[in-house]
Scaffold this motif. Sequence first.
Motif, PDB file in Angstrom:
ATOM      1  N   UNK A  96      44.032  53.405  33.347  1.00  0.00           N
ATOM      2  CA  UNK A  96      44.783  53.637  34.237  1.00  0.00           C
ATOM      3  C   UNK A  96      46.050  53.266  35.252  1.00  0.00           C
ATOM      4  N   UNK A  97      47.032  52.919  34.323  1.00  0.00           N
ATOM      5  CA  UNK A  97      48.219  52.124  34.185  1.00  0.00           C
ATOM      6  C   UNK A  97      48.887  53.157  34.225  1.00  0.00           C
ATOM      7  N   UNK A  98      48.659  54.271  33.128  1.00  0.00           N
ATOM      8  CA  UNK A  98      49.298  55.317  32.982  1.00  0.00           C
ATOM      9  C   UNK A  98      49.148  57.134  33.904  1.00  0.00           C
ATOM     10  N   UNK A  99      47.650  56.782  33.288  1.00  0.00           N
ATOM     11  CA  UNK A  99      47.345  57.794  34.439  1.00  0.00           C
ATOM     12  C   UNK A  99      46.424  58.186  35.228  1.00  0.00           C
ATOM     13  N   UNK A 100      46.770  56.938  35.801  1.00  0.00           N
ATOM     14  CA  UNK A 100      46.519  57.055  37.694  1.00  0.00           C
ATOM     15  C   UNK A 100      47.701  56.036  38.677  1.00  0.00           C
ATOM     16  N   UNK A 101      48.870  56.039  37.905  1.00  0.00           N
ATOM     17  CA  UNK A 101      49.763  55.116  37.801  1.00  0.00           C
ATOM     18  C   UNK A 101      50.349  54.904  39.776  1.00  0.00           C
ATOM     19  N   UNK A 102      50.561  55.454  40.143  1.00  0.00           N
ATOM     20  CA  UNK A 102      50.848  55.004  41.691  1.00  0.00           C
ATOM     21  C   UNK A 102      49.126  54.762  42.634  1.00  0.00           C
ATOM     22  N   UNK A 103      48.461  55.277  42.027  1.00  0.00           N
ATOM     23  CA  UNK A 103      47.116  54.552  43.040  1.00  0.00           C
ATOM     24  C   UNK A 103      46.855  53.645  42.477  1.00  0.00           C
ATOM     25  N   UNK A 104      47.016  53.472  40.744  1.00  0.00           N
ATOM     26  CA  UNK A 104      46.382  51.965  40.601  1.00  0.00           C
ATOM     27  C   UNK A 104      47.377  50.904  40.886  1.00  0.00           C
ATOM     28  N   UNK A 105      48.674  51.066  40.405  1.00  0.00           N
ATOM     29  CA  UNK A 105      50.077  50.265  41.599  1.00  0.00           C
ATOM     30  C   UNK A 105      49.615  50.249  42.241  1.00  0.00           C
ATOM     31  N   UNK A 106      49.571  50.687  43.499  1.00  0.00           N
ATOM     32  CA  UNK A 106      49.568  50.593  45.245  1.00  0.00           C
ATOM     33  C   UNK A 106      48.363  49.789  45.365  1.00  0.00           C
ATOM     34  N   UNK A 107      47.071  49.996  44.816  1.00  0.00           N
ATOM     35  CA  UNK A 107      46.064  49.171  45.160  1.00  0.00           C
ATOM     36  C   UNK A 107      46.237  48.087  44.268  1.00  0.00           C
ATOM     37  N   UNK A 108      46.907  47.621  43.261  1.00  0.00           N
ATOM     38  CA  UNK A 108      46.807  46.557  42.351  1.00  0.00           C
ATOM     39  C   UNK A 108      47.320  45.445  43.766  1.00  0.00           C
ATOM     40  N   UNK A 109      48.730  45.548  43.615  1.00  0.00           N
ATOM     41  CA  UNK A 109      49.666  44.660  44.017  1.00  0.00           C
ATOM     42  C   UNK A 109      49.461  44.558  46.090  1.00  0.00           C
ATOM     43  N   UNK A 110      48.457  45.018  46.547  1.00  0.00           N
ATOM     44  CA  UNK A 110      47.982  44.548  47.701  1.00  0.00           C
ATOM     45  C   UNK A 110      46.461  44.394  47.824  1.00  0.00           C
ATOM     46  N   UNK A 111      45.886  44.064  46.211  1.00  0.00           N
ATOM     47  CA  UNK A 111      44.461  43.228  46.129  1.00  0.00           C
ATOM     48  C   UNK A 111      44.258  42.163  46.679  1.00  0.00           C
ATOM     49  N   UNK A 112      45.737  41.124  47.418  1.00  0.00           N
ATOM     50  CA  UNK A 112      45.221  40.184  47.778  1.00  0.00           C
ATOM     51  C   UNK A 112      45.508  40.723  49.442  1.00  0.00           C
ATOM     52  N   UNK A 113      45.809  41.009  49.771  1.00  0.00           N
ATOM     53  CA  UNK A 113      46.010  41.800  51.222  1.00  0.00           C
ATOM     54  C   UNK A 113      44.820  42.297  51.795  1.00  0.00           C
ATOM     55  N   UNK A 114      44.033  43.392  51.039  1.00  0.00           N
ATOM     56  CA  UNK A 114      42.816  43.910  51.229  1.00  0.00           C
ATOM     57  C   UNK A 114      41.656  43.053  50.992  1.00  0.00           C
ATOM     58  N   UNK A 115      42.075  41.635  50.384  1.00  0.00           N
ATOM     59  CA  UNK A 115      41.179  40.386  49.292  1.00  0.00           C
ATOM     60  C   UNK A 115      40.670  40.508  51.037  1.00  0.00           C
ATOM     61  N   UNK A 116      41.036  40.552  52.523  1.00  0.00           N
ATOM     62  CA  UNK A 116      41.314  39.960  54.022  1.00  0.00           C
ATOM     63  C   UNK A 116      40.848  40.314  54.924  1.00  0.00           C
ATOM     64  N   UNK A 117      40.173  41.647  53.946  1.00  0.00           N
ATOM     65  CA  UNK A 117      39.472  42.804  54.575  1.00  0.00           C
ATOM     66  C   UNK A 117      38.274  42.114  55.522  1.00  0.00           C
ATOM     67  N   UNK A 118      37.917  42.743  56.810  1.00  0.00           N
ATOM     68  CA  UNK A 118      36.303  42.054  57.187  1.00  0.00           C
ATOM     69  C   UNK A 118      35.323  41.940  55.909  1.00  0.00           C
ATOM     70  N   UNK A 119      34.422  41.035  55.819  1.00  0.00           N
ATOM     71  CA  UNK A 119      33.408  41.178  54.779  1.00  0.00           C
ATOM     72  C   UNK A 119      32.745  42.327  54.858  1.00  0.00           C
ATOM     73  N   UNK A 120      32.186  43.032  56.046  1.00  0.00           N
ATOM     74  CA  UNK A 120      31.568  44.205  55.909  1.00  0.00           C
ATOM     75  C   UNK A 120      32.268  45.199  55.747  1.00  0.00           C
ATOM     76  N   UNK A 121      33.331  45.295  55.210  1.00  0.00           N
ATOM     77  CA  UNK A 121      34.702  46.834  55.641  1.00  0.00           C
ATOM     78  C   UNK A 121      34.023  47.959  54.562  1.00  0.00           C
ATOM     79  N   UNK A 122      34.442  48.953  54.128  1.00  0.00           N
ATOM     80  CA  UNK A 122      34.213  49.784  53.245  1.00  0.00           C
ATOM     81  C   UNK A 122      34.505  48.772  51.716  1.00  0.00           C
TER      82      UNK A 122
END
Length: 241
Positions: A96-122
Amino acid sequence: MSERATGPGKSGAILDIFTRHVAEKGYDGTSFSGVASELGISQGLIVHHYGTKARLLEALHVSYMQRRIGEARRIVSEFPTPTEQLAGLLHAAMLYQVHDRHRTVAFQREVARLAQEDENSEGRKLRRSYIGILHGVVDAGVASGEFRAVDTSIRSLLIFGAAQWAWTWFEPEGRRSAAQVGAELVDLTLGSLLVNRRSLPRLTDPDGSLVAAVLEIITAPAGSPEQCESPASLRDLEKDG
């Protein structure tokens, strides 16, 4: 300002540009004005479709995880053993680091922020679903006798967590390809799990049929007929097995 992105795919175009900006500059460095300027639209059109920047990040998160879960389920359903299933998931994590790089990097660099979402978030539900797939594969490997008895919950979290930091050090144009790094990840992970390691050379071959089968799965367009049938390379793998 001319509203160029006003066709049927306008919301998708907004999400695509936003995703690339987050991958390149991070969430805090990304602005509606920058996205709007690149697309030649007003910031108001972005607000119309997504409301807030936080909701755009949520859309990125959800779309990314939905795609990854679909591919993970296909890998699990088409590879014959827990050992090959886990190898396939691990190879995919690096590819995924090559074949979907932009979305993968965007997701991974913000994963700590995303982990703060509400427990019942999608997004949180989808991440739990993906980790649940890993958990199920490791459980199945232990139950079949392929893997040593381990704490499958911890192992699953460690596998998922390790993959999330690859964006910080992996260079697509670097000395090692994504397939070669994936081979090391498979060797590291399965080497610590397998009761019998004789299959490791085949599973870790970056040019082998297993990696080719994973590539066919993760590069198939969403909803394409290829997603509904076994890749040719996977059929070859089953013959070899």
